[in-house]
Design a protein around this motif. Structure first.
Motif, mmCIF file in Angstrom:
data_model
loop_
_atom_site.group_PDB
_atom_site.id
_atom_site.type_symbol
_atom_site.label_atom_id
_atom_site.label_comp_id
_atom_site.label_asym_id
_atom_site.label_seq_id
_atom_site.Cartn_x
_atom_site.Cartn_y
_atom_site.Cartn_z
ATOM 1 N N TRP A 337 5.887 -8.630 -18.349
ATOM 2 C CA TRP A 337 5.619 -9.472 -17.064
ATOM 3 C C TRP A 337 6.585 -9.982 -16.241
ATOM 4 C CZ3 TRP A 337 2.088 -10.498 -13.996
ATOM 5 C CH2 TRP A 337 2.113 -11.433 -13.045
ATOM 6 N N ASP A 367 1.258 -6.525 -20.101
ATOM 7 C CA ASP A 367 0.861 -7.826 -19.674
ATOM 8 C C ASP A 367 -0.119 -7.525 -18.391
ATOM 9 O OD1 ASP A 367 0.897 -10.811 -18.590
ATOM 10 O OD2 ASP A 367 2.208 -11.007 -20.385
ATOM 11 N N ASP A 368 -0.201 -8.651 -17.470
ATOM 12 C CA ASP A 368 -1.293 -8.648 -16.624
ATOM 13 C C ASP A 368 -0.972 -7.176 -15.455
ATOM 14 O OD1 ASP A 368 -3.305 -9.192 -14.850
ATOM 15 O OD2 ASP A 368 -2.336 -10.960 -14.255
ATOM 16 N N TRP A 412 -2.645 -7.615 -22.741
ATOM 17 C CA TRP A 412 -2.797 -8.803 -22.073
ATOM 18 C C TRP A 412 -4.372 -9.040 -21.338
ATOM 19 C CZ3 TRP A 412 -4.641 -10.588 -17.201
ATOM 20 C CH2 TRP A 412 -4.514 -11.992 -17.074
ATOM 21 N N ARG A 443 -5.436 -20.538 -9.249
ATOM 22 C CA ARG A 443 -4.984 -19.378 -9.272
ATOM 23 C C ARG A 443 -5.841 -18.158 -8.768
ATOM 24 N NH1 ARG A 443 -1.908 -15.247 -13.756
ATOM 25 N NH2 ARG A 443 -0.242 -14.495 -12.325
ATOM 26 N N LYS A 476 -2.471 -10.525 -26.047
ATOM 27 C CA LYS A 476 -2.290 -12.017 -25.395
ATOM 28 C C LYS A 476 -3.598 -12.580 -24.650
ATOM 29 C CE LYS A 476 1.231 -13.975 -21.937
ATOM 30 N NZ LYS A 476 2.153 -13.462 -21.177
ATOM 31 N N ASP A 478 -4.868 -15.102 -22.403
ATOM 32 C CA ASP A 478 -4.514 -15.930 -21.324
ATOM 33 C C ASP A 478 -5.484 -16.730 -20.709
ATOM 34 O OD1 ASP A 478 -2.796 -17.328 -19.704
ATOM 35 O OD2 ASP A 478 -1.968 -15.421 -18.945
ATOM 36 N N ASN A 480 -5.990 -19.206 -17.210
ATOM 37 C CA ASN A 480 -4.725 -19.582 -16.019
ATOM 38 C C ASN A 480 -5.339 -20.777 -15.355
ATOM 39 O OD1 ASN A 480 -2.149 -18.617 -16.737
ATOM 40 N ND2 ASN A 480 -3.216 -16.587 -16.261
ATOM 41 N N CYS A 516 -2.765 -18.175 -24.800
ATOM 42 C CA CYS A 516 -1.568 -18.593 -23.901
ATOM 43 C C CYS A 516 -2.568 -19.215 -22.763
ATOM 44 C CB CYS A 516 -1.058 -17.198 -23.080
ATOM 45 S SG CYS A 516 -0.181 -17.408 -21.571
ATOM 46 N N SER A 518 -1.483 -20.355 -18.822
ATOM 47 C CA SER A 518 -0.301 -20.446 -18.174
ATOM 48 C C SER A 518 0.761 -21.151 -19.208
ATOM 49 C CB SER A 518 -0.568 -21.706 -16.958
ATOM 50 O OG SER A 518 -1.569 -21.200 -16.387
ATOM 51 N N GLY A 519 1.201 -20.772 -20.235
ATOM 52 C CA GLY A 519 1.871 -21.130 -21.090
ATOM 53 C C GLY A 519 1.351 -21.857 -22.037
ATOM 54 N N TRP A 535 1.875 -18.872 -26.672
ATOM 55 C CA TRP A 535 3.119 -18.724 -25.524
ATOM 56 C C TRP A 535 3.203 -20.285 -25.185
ATOM 57 C CZ3 TRP A 535 6.994 -16.710 -24.244
ATOM 58 C CH2 TRP A 535 7.534 -16.596 -23.142
ATOM 59 N N ASP A 538 5.430 -20.952 -19.652
ATOM 60 C CA ASP A 538 5.906 -19.938 -18.711
ATOM 61 C C ASP A 538 7.315 -20.228 -18.088
ATOM 62 O OD1 ASP A 538 3.666 -18.549 -18.693
ATOM 63 O OD2 ASP A 538 3.122 -19.354 -16.818
HETATM 64 C C1 GLA Z 1 0.006 -16.530 -16.891
HETATM 65 C C2 GLA Z 1 1.028 -16.282 -18.341
HETATM 66 C C3 GLA Z 1 2.182 -15.456 -18.119
HETATM 67 C C4 GLA Z 1 1.661 -14.155 -17.636
HETATM 68 C C5 GLA Z 1 0.900 -14.218 -16.398
HETATM 69 C C6 GLA Z 1 0.211 -12.867 -15.972
HETATM 70 O O1 GLA Z 1 0.967 -17.108 -15.920
HETATM 71 O O2 GLA Z 1 1.288 -17.727 -18.849
HETATM 72 O O3 GLA Z 1 3.128 -15.255 -19.335
HETATM 73 O O4 GLA Z 1 0.835 -13.359 -18.303
HETATM 74 O O5 GLA Z 1 -0.215 -14.989 -16.504
HETATM 75 O O6 GLA Z 1 -0.533 -13.118 -14.889
#
Ligand code: GLA
Length: 767
Positions: A337, A367-368, A412, A443, A476, A478, A480, A516, A518-519, A535, A538
């Motif tokens: 990421w 990741d994304d 992810w 987001r 992972k 997520d 967000n 996760c 956003s952390g 996680w 961030d």
């Molecule tokens: C969130 C996660 C990050 C990453 C991004 C990807 O912000 O917390 O670690 O994976 O998304 O878009």
């Protein structure tokens, strides 16, 4: 006396018994005594230090209250004033004016004792909520009123008591429930409450306030357990410290809106309630049906905050995370990421994976950005078909290539959300959670309505089939955005999420799940029941991370922390920090690297290689050793080694003595304490280089720049052998740089520097 025979039989961990009218729930360091009073109310006699069930007599007396404006359960009996009793359950509208643990759409409730059972096991939930697992005994106390029963379950695991409430509709009418707490306790004494609050990139900041006569509340109403207020909290007696003082730790096995409150009464009891947030909560319990609350978790230590942390850490390892990950070492990962964001293709990823492998990483996480039209965060969420432009060989091709390189492959997902610009949304706009107002985006995305079976099936099918289509051993997961439009659905959403996680991950126990949001927007025991790590944030700036990881460490073990080294200066703070500090902070968690490797200098790569090698050597201790917060640092201890890091913020101009006070060593034994050697970059000295090296170089010139890329100088390293007693009293560290030039007898690392010390036993001989 506690029945130690029974404890032995159970591995010395716990016992629940009923004797002479008292329920005794005993862990190793904690006891809870309950009694039914003559009016059928459930009294809490004691929760705290381990005592015997027969010690109930020590907690027998109550203040003779019940005059003035108070209400009595029996006219004339001043001992029957519910407002003054120390209880373990209560209800509204019947004379207890403190906070009620339940609300039945405005009507009063009068649940009285009916029966009890002691069961040799933890009782499984029927509703799909996650729960603590493992060997544990359970006490079930049933209270009833006309048309309803309340079953209060108390289980004990080691040092931790776990509690939940089940409401059963035994009548003929629907019960409308607007609040049902998992736990209520009236503790004797006055406390301070520490909560862990924050927001995005600033999670888990401890705040402590006295609990006085007004209610102190720790609550989340965002639809998730939230980065605003972690569900875990502490109550401590004023003056408690890391190693001394009476402290209670609380948490909730739940990932949605949570609520906890503490309030002191005039009589000196502190009422503590924990459960699902009543804000917007409403559920209808039909005749014959039940409603179950999540499990509330509680422990006590008279050895301060450290004692509570250690009990909670053991509990999470042994009874919360999936059993197959208990004590199982986690791979050092590389995550794409921060280095690539959305901009990559097969070749770039393979090249990164080669570099990561060369450094020692064991797991490559994509990741994304790998699916749909996901070239930025405006589009594509929901469409989990691989983007063939970026990945022409598909996930299978990429995964196999990474396996060939000798690494594991991870992926992810963000399955709970959808972009309006996605095929999924175009096909099923009604799957998104909206209310009657204009949709509000977070987001650029909406949440999917996980209360709908077809949505859950879609996610299970998409994620499950993707996992089976390629050699993927890590996910992972997520999420967000904060939710809106959930209203009454908030709890059903979380039940939907748990169903999806269960259906995907229980049949695939080899997949390491790191959640996760956003952390750390959903850092809680509920999520940990499905995946053993989260996680944390961030924010990977190590100085910020010290605060975040330290906050979380009060209630969660370091093996639950995803902790990565990222680039300097840092993306969120612009702060430049030494690589050694970034490594040392991330060592106290599940280590990963998340930066663009192609810009690293050779000397930085070498430093990372050494970091990873050191981490692997002591991985068991870093991940599973007993963790302690020190003054200005952290410590982890395994069977034969202790590792301690010190972290510096700003260097003082006139530094004084600095010492490292270790904990938990054997006072009599002797130990060798040595600094892990670290190197200084020449460039750090700028125009001062002539003071630290015998050359006069232009600070902006080419030569210094080149020298900085290739030459390092060793920083001062301490090596002493001393008794555990001396090291716990506090060994003096090497002096800090103070304008006197470079000297190997001093520490020169500067602002945001850090050191790591290895402490090994050398026997009893004096040397
Ligand atoms: C969130 C996660 C990050 C990453 C991004 C990807 O912000 O917390 O670690 O994976 O998304 O878009």
């Amino acid at each position: 006396m506690v029945n130690y025979k029974k404890m032995e039989k159970k591995g010395g961990l716990f016992v629940i018994e009923y004797r002479d009218g008292v329920f005794g729930i005993h862990g190793q360091t904690v006891s809870m005594l309950l009694r039914v009073d003559p009016y059928g109310l459930l009294e809490l006699l004691h929760f705290g230090e381990p005592v015997g069930t027969e010690d109930a007599c020590a907690f027998d007396y109550r203040p003779g209250l019940g005059w003035g404006s108070s209400i009595l359960l029996k006219d004339g009996d001043t001992a029957s004033c519910p407002d003054a009793l120390g209880l373990a359950w209560s209800g509204p509208g019947r004379g207890d004016y403190r906070e009620s643990p339940l609300e039945l759409a405005g009507s009063s409730a009068d649940f009285r004792y009916e029966s009890y059972e002691i069961l040799e096991e933890a009782i499984p939930m029927g509703c799909g909520l996650p729960q603590a697992h493992g060997e544990g005994e359970t006490l079930k106390i049933t209270l009833s009123q006309e048309g309803a029963k309340l079953h209060l379950y108390f289980s004990v695991f080691g040092d931790v008591v776990v509690r939940r409430t089940v409401l059963e509709n035994t009548g003929e009418d629907t019960i409308v429930l607007t609040k049902l707490m998992s736990s209520l306790l009236d503790l004797s004494g006055s406390y301070e409450m520490t909560t862990f609050d924050g927001g995005w990139i600033a999670e888990a900041r401890p705040h402590t306030v006295p609990v006085l006569d007004s209610r102190v509340v720790n609550e989340s109403t965002t639809g998730a357990s939230s980065n605003r207020h972690n569900p875990g909290f502490l109550l401590s007696e004023p003056g408690a410290g890391e190693e001394y003082g009476r402290v209670y730790g609380f948490n909730l096995v739940y990932s949605g809106n949570h609520y906890a409150a503490a309030q002191r009464s005039l009589q000196g009891l502190t009422r503590v309630v924990q459960g699902i947030s009543p804000s917007s909560f409403l559920t209808r319990v039909e005749p014959g049906a039940v409603f179950e609350t999540p499990e509330a978790v509680m422990t006590f230590s008279d050895r301060g905050f450290g004692g509570v942390s250690q009990a909670m850490h053991r509990f999470v390892q042994e009874h919360i995370i999936p059993a197959q990950w208990n004590g199982k070492e986690r791979p050092v990962l590389f995550n794409s990421w921060e280095g690539c964001m959305f901009h990559f293709d097969h070749r770039r990823l393979v090249s990164l994976a080669k570099d990561a492998k060369d450094l020692g990483c064991e797991l490559f996480v994509l990741d994304d950005g790998w699916f749909g039209k996901r070239d930025d965060d405006h589009a594509g969420l929901g469409d989990y078909d691989v983007n063939k432009k970026k990945l022409p060989h598909g996930l299978k091709g990429l995964g196999e290539k990474i396996r060939e390189l000798g690494m594991q492959f991870g992926l992810w997902f963000e399955p709970e959300s959808v972009n309006m610009d996605s095929d999924l949304y175009r096909a099923h706009p009604d799957w998104a959670l909206t209310d009657r107002f204009e949709p509000l985006l977070g987001r650029h995305q909406l949440l999917l309505d996980l209360t709908k079976q077809e949505v859950r099936d879609y996610i299970v099918d998409k994620v499950g089939s993707t996992l089976d289509s390629a050699p993927i051993t890590y996910v992972k997961w997520d999420m967000n955005r904060h939710s809106v439009a959930l209203g009454e659905k908030a709890h059903s959403y979380i039940l939907g999420l748990y169903e999806v996680l269960e259906r995907i991950f229980v049949p695939r126990p080899h997949v390491l799940l790191e959640s996760c949001s956003s952390g750390g927007n959903r850092f809680d025991l509920g999520m940990l029941c499905y995946g053993p790590q989260i996680w944390c944030s961030d924010d990977t700036d190590p100085i910020e991370r010290i605060a975040i990881q330290e906050g979380l460490s009060y209630l969660y073990p370091q093996s639950t922390f995803g902790a990565h080294v990222s680039a300097s200066p840092h993306a969120q703070t612009l702060r430049a920090t030494p690589l050694v500090t970034r490594g040392n902070v991330s060592f106290f968690g599940c280590l990963g690297y998340e930066l663009d490797l192609k810009h690293l200098l050779k000397i930085e790569k070498q430093q990372i290689r050494e970091q990873i090698a050191l981490y692997k050597k002591y991985r068991r201790v870093f991940q599973f050793g007993a963790f302690q917060r020190l003054e200005g640092g952290w410590q982890v201890s395994g069977e034969d080694v202790t590792l301690a890091a010190t972290f510096r913020k700003l260097v003082p101009a006139a530094p004084g003595y600095e010492r490292l006070r270790l904990r938990g060593l054997d006072r009599e034994k002797r130990y060798r304490l040595s600094t892990v050697p670290q190197q200084l970059r020449i460039g750090q000295f700028g125009s001062l280089v002539k003071h630290v090296a015998p050359v006069d170089l232009d600070p902006n010139g080419m030569i210094l720049r080149i020298a900085d890329r290739h030459i390092t100088m060793p920083d001062g390293a301490l090596e002493i052998t001393a008794s555990g007693a001396a090291l716990m009293a506090g060994a003096r560290l090497l002096p800090v740089f103070r304008g006197t030039g470079y000297d190997q007898q001093q520490r020169t690392l500067g602002d945001f520097g850090s050191e790591l010390y290895i402490i090994e036993e050398v026997g009893n001989e004096r040397s």
